[in-house]
Write a protein that holds these residues in place. Structure first.
Motif, mmCIF file in Angstrom:
data_model
loop_
_atom_site.group_PDB
_atom_site.id
_atom_site.type_symbol
_atom_site.label_atom_id
_atom_site.label_comp_id
_atom_site.label_asym_id
_atom_site.label_seq_id
_atom_site.Cartn_x
_atom_site.Cartn_y
_atom_site.Cartn_z
ATOM 1 N N ASN A 1 1.074 -0.727 -0.209
ATOM 2 C CA ASN A 1 0.166 -0.015 0.070
ATOM 3 C C ASN A 1 0.730 1.805 0.067
ATOM 4 O O ASN A 1 1.737 1.050 0.731
ATOM 5 N N ALA A 2 0.345 2.183 -0.356
ATOM 6 C CA ALA A 2 0.672 3.713 -0.635
ATOM 7 C C ALA A 2 -0.294 4.189 -0.329
ATOM 8 O O ALA A 2 -1.424 4.794 -0.733
ATOM 9 N N ILE A 3 0.240 5.336 0.948
ATOM 10 C CA ILE A 3 -0.407 6.703 1.338
ATOM 11 C C ILE A 3 -0.616 7.784 1.838
ATOM 12 O O ILE A 3 0.901 8.196 1.913
ATOM 13 N N LYS A 4 -1.259 8.046 1.342
ATOM 14 C CA LYS A 4 -0.489 9.977 1.623
ATOM 15 C C LYS A 4 -1.993 11.012 2.426
ATOM 16 O O LYS A 4 -2.774 11.735 1.587
ATOM 17 N N ILE A 5 -1.822 10.938 3.650
ATOM 18 C CA ILE A 5 -2.878 11.069 4.551
ATOM 19 C C ILE A 5 -2.100 11.900 5.915
ATOM 20 O O ILE A 5 -2.324 12.264 6.640
ATOM 21 N N TYR A 6 -0.583 12.258 5.011
ATOM 22 C CA TYR A 6 0.349 13.365 5.593
ATOM 23 C C TYR A 6 -0.456 14.620 5.965
ATOM 24 O O TYR A 6 -0.013 14.861 4.184
ATOM 25 N N PRO A 7 -0.486 15.336 6.330
ATOM 26 C CA PRO A 7 -0.943 17.186 6.044
ATOM 27 C C PRO A 7 0.891 17.470 4.789
ATOM 28 O O PRO A 7 1.397 17.055 5.170
ATOM 29 N N TYR A 8 -0.279 18.169 4.115
ATOM 30 C CA TYR A 8 1.109 19.124 3.693
ATOM 31 C C TYR A 8 1.873 20.423 4.550
ATOM 32 O O TYR A 8 1.154 21.010 5.266
ATOM 33 N N GLN A 9 3.117 19.677 4.170
ATOM 34 C CA GLN A 9 3.852 21.226 4.704
ATOM 35 C C GLN A 9 3.072 22.460 3.582
ATOM 36 O O GLN A 9 4.209 22.573 2.928
ATOM 37 N N CYS A 10 3.030 23.855 4.411
ATOM 38 C CA CYS A 10 3.100 24.916 4.035
ATOM 39 C C CYS A 10 2.867 25.595 5.524
ATOM 40 O O CYS A 10 2.797 25.632 6.164
ATOM 41 N N PRO A 11 2.987 27.005 4.454
ATOM 42 C CA PRO A 11 3.014 28.132 5.852
ATOM 43 C C PRO A 11 1.213 28.495 6.058
ATOM 44 O O PRO A 11 1.926 28.903 7.097
ATOM 45 N N GLU A 12 0.084 27.839 4.979
ATOM 46 C CA GLU A 12 -1.065 27.968 6.500
ATOM 47 C C GLU A 12 -1.391 26.926 7.139
ATOM 48 O O GLU A 12 -2.663 27.696 7.225
ATOM 49 N N GLN A 13 -0.953 25.733 7.066
ATOM 50 C CA GLN A 13 -1.467 25.444 8.007
ATOM 51 C C GLN A 13 -0.165 24.441 9.257
ATOM 52 O O GLN A 13 0.789 24.175 8.872
ATOM 53 N N GLU A 14 -0.042 24.219 10.978
ATOM 54 C CA GLU A 14 0.426 24.295 11.323
ATOM 55 C C GLU A 14 0.103 22.638 11.557
ATOM 56 O O GLU A 14 -0.811 22.488 12.602
ATOM 57 N N THR B 1 -3.090 -1.762 10.450
ATOM 58 C CA THR B 1 -3.574 -2.819 11.490
ATOM 59 C C THR B 1 -1.633 -3.545 11.845
ATOM 60 O O THR B 1 -1.627 -3.351 10.257
ATOM 61 N N GLY B 2 -1.658 -4.561 12.041
ATOM 62 C CA GLY B 2 -0.075 -5.155 12.374
ATOM 63 C C GLY B 2 1.300 -4.153 12.605
ATOM 64 O O GLY B 2 2.411 -4.897 12.589
ATOM 65 N N HIS B 3 0.880 -3.147 12.762
ATOM 66 C CA HIS B 3 1.574 -2.298 13.283
ATOM 67 C C HIS B 3 2.654 -2.108 12.000
ATOM 68 O O HIS B 3 4.261 -2.690 12.087
ATOM 69 N N PRO B 4 3.006 -1.970 10.436
ATOM 70 C CA PRO B 4 4.129 -2.470 9.650
ATOM 71 C C PRO B 4 4.475 -1.466 9.847
ATOM 72 O O PRO B 4 4.772 -0.133 10.153
ATOM 73 N N ASP B 5 6.255 -1.267 9.498
ATOM 74 C CA ASP B 5 7.337 -0.062 8.770
ATOM 75 C C ASP B 5 6.777 0.419 8.282
ATOM 76 O O ASP B 5 6.353 -0.313 7.242
ATOM 77 N N THR C 1 4.728 10.624 1.507
ATOM 78 C CA THR C 1 3.889 10.262 0.803
ATOM 79 C C THR C 1 4.683 8.595 2.025
ATOM 80 O O THR C 1 5.828 8.314 2.139
ATOM 81 N N GLY C 2 3.249 7.580 2.330
ATOM 82 C CA GLY C 2 3.726 6.507 3.148
ATOM 83 C C GLY C 2 4.023 5.245 2.520
ATOM 84 O O GLY C 2 2.622 4.877 1.750
ATOM 85 N N ASP C 3 4.667 4.129 2.442
ATOM 86 C CA ASP C 3 4.418 2.731 1.484
ATOM 87 C C ASP C 3 4.864 1.501 2.601
ATOM 88 O O ASP C 3 5.405 2.550 3.585
ATOM 89 N N PHE C 4 3.597 0.668 3.132
ATOM 90 C CA PHE C 4 3.986 -0.200 3.616
ATOM 91 C C PHE C 4 3.568 -1.737 2.910
ATOM 92 O O PHE C 4 2.558 -1.621 1.400
ATOM 93 N N ASN C 5 3.898 -2.673 3.363
ATOM 94 C CA ASN C 5 2.937 -4.004 3.318
ATOM 95 C C ASN C 5 2.821 -4.853 4.456
ATOM 96 O O ASN C 5 3.571 -5.034 5.395
ATOM 97 N N ILE C 6 1.714 -6.050 4.319
ATOM 98 C CA ILE C 6 1.418 -6.445 5.263
ATOM 99 C C ILE C 6 1.842 -7.800 4.729
ATOM 100 O O ILE C 6 -0.012 -8.487 3.902
ATOM 101 N N LEU C 7 2.871 -8.988 5.209
ATOM 102 C CA LEU C 7 2.779 -10.424 4.434
ATOM 103 C C LEU C 7 2.078 -11.499 4.858
ATOM 104 O O LEU C 7 1.369 -12.390 4.365
ATOM 105 N N SER C 8 1.810 -11.230 6.031
ATOM 106 C CA SER C 8 1.235 -12.097 6.561
ATOM 107 C C SER C 8 -0.689 -12.172 5.908
ATOM 108 O O SER C 8 -1.149 -11.110 6.019
#
Length: 313
Positions: A23-36, A45-49, A61-68
């Motif tokens: 999976n790839a996730i883009k749910i991190y807030p965008y770094q810009c002067p308009e928001q802190e 689920t599974g607490h993957p790296d 962007t975050g990439d992770f996988n769940i193999l099991s």
């Protein structure tokens, strides 16, 4: 400077175990002067790296996988954010297309963001462009007129479109939701040679009654010479100030999809998206969408794709 507490849960459930979910996730807030960003917690689920990087458009962007083997995948984001954009913007309404060409000269990304896609009903878009692009109009005035045109001539109706809906279909329906209005506005402005980009995030207007409140939302950012990037929300026909929280930007929704990926296994999946926005006055707006997924691979292995597409209202 309002503070918002946003709780966003994307949950996939499968009728039998699947494995090797990537999976790839883009749910991190965008770094810009308009928001802190005051706090951001991510639970998966599974607490993957999760390996993070900055993509082509500047999104974290975050990439992770769940193999099991697993029968559910939950991605939970808890965000505390302060928006610090002014309520009254000082947008440059004087600079026009000559100034725009000078500032775009040789900038590859700007040229890419000013190029429209090929569609079948370009004639209809050209008619709209002729209406909003009167001689001597500034870039900001054209942008504002485009937003107003969409707001007045296209109906806000949930459930008649999805992430695969094209600009041709939006023009046919004359209706849609925020994602559709953003894509339509992008195509109109790009047909006029104006650089603009898709924005994914949240709208947090509290009691103002804006469309899309409390759900994942989409709007447009336009490059205005002598000012820079300015956000405008055609769904509500307003310039973006401190009631919008930005997650990611790109050429289209595909560049900003909060969650997408794939898995192995002949399972059928269901998707639900929950978003809650809590305000400083204690008021909370909640929305839960149960998404119907149809896309499947030839081997009956569906993609886990575009995790919040139906949550964008």
């Amino acid at each position: 400077m309002p503070i918002f507490r946003i709780h966003h849960i994307t949950k996939y459930e499968y009728d039998r175990p699947v494995k090797e979910s990537v999976n790839a996730i883009k749910i991190y807030p965008y770094q810009c002067p308009e928001q802190e960003i005051l706090q951001h917690d991510l639970l998966i689920t599974g607490h993957p790296d999760v390996q993070t990087f900055t993509d082509y458009w500047g999104n974290k962007t975050g990439d992770f996988n769940i193999l099991s083997p697993h029968k559910a995948l939950t991605i939970e984001s808890k965000l505390l954010v302060r928006t610090i954009a002014p309520t009254q913007l000082q947008i440059n309404f004087h600079s026009g297309f000559d100034e725009l060409r000078q500032e775009m000269d040789g900038q590859l990304k700007m040229l890419e963001l000013a190029r429209p896609d090929m569609i079948n009903t370009q004639g209809a878009v050209d008619n709209i462009r002729t209406i909003i692009c009167q001689p001597g109009k500034s870039i900001a005035a054209v942008t504002e007129h485009c937003s107003e045109y969409i707001f007045k001539h296209f109906k806000y109706i949930k459930g008649i479109t999805n992430i695969e809906t094209t600009v041709d279909e939006i023009l046919l329906h004359r209706a849609g939701v925020c994602q559709d209005f953003a894509h339509l506005m992008l195509h109109i402005l790009r047909s006029a040679g104006i650089p603009c980009r898709y924005v994914s995030g949240y709208i947090c207007p509290n009691k103002d009654g804006m469309r899309g409140e409390g759900a994942t939302h989409a709007w447009v950012e336009v490059y205005i010479p002598g000012y820079g990037w300015a956000g405008i929300d055609p769904t509500n026909n307003v310039w973006v100030t401190n009631k919008h929280v930005k997650l990611s930007v790109g050429r289209h929704f595909r560049d900003c999809s909060p969650v997408k990926g794939s898995f192995k296994g002949p399972a059928r999946q269901t998707l639900s998206v929950y978003v809650a926005v809590a305000y400083e006055d204690g008021n909370t707006f909640e929305e839960l969408n149960n998404v119907h997924l149809q896309k499947e691979n030839a081997d009956d292995t569906p993609d886990v794709e575009d995790g919040t597409f139906a949550g964008q209202q």
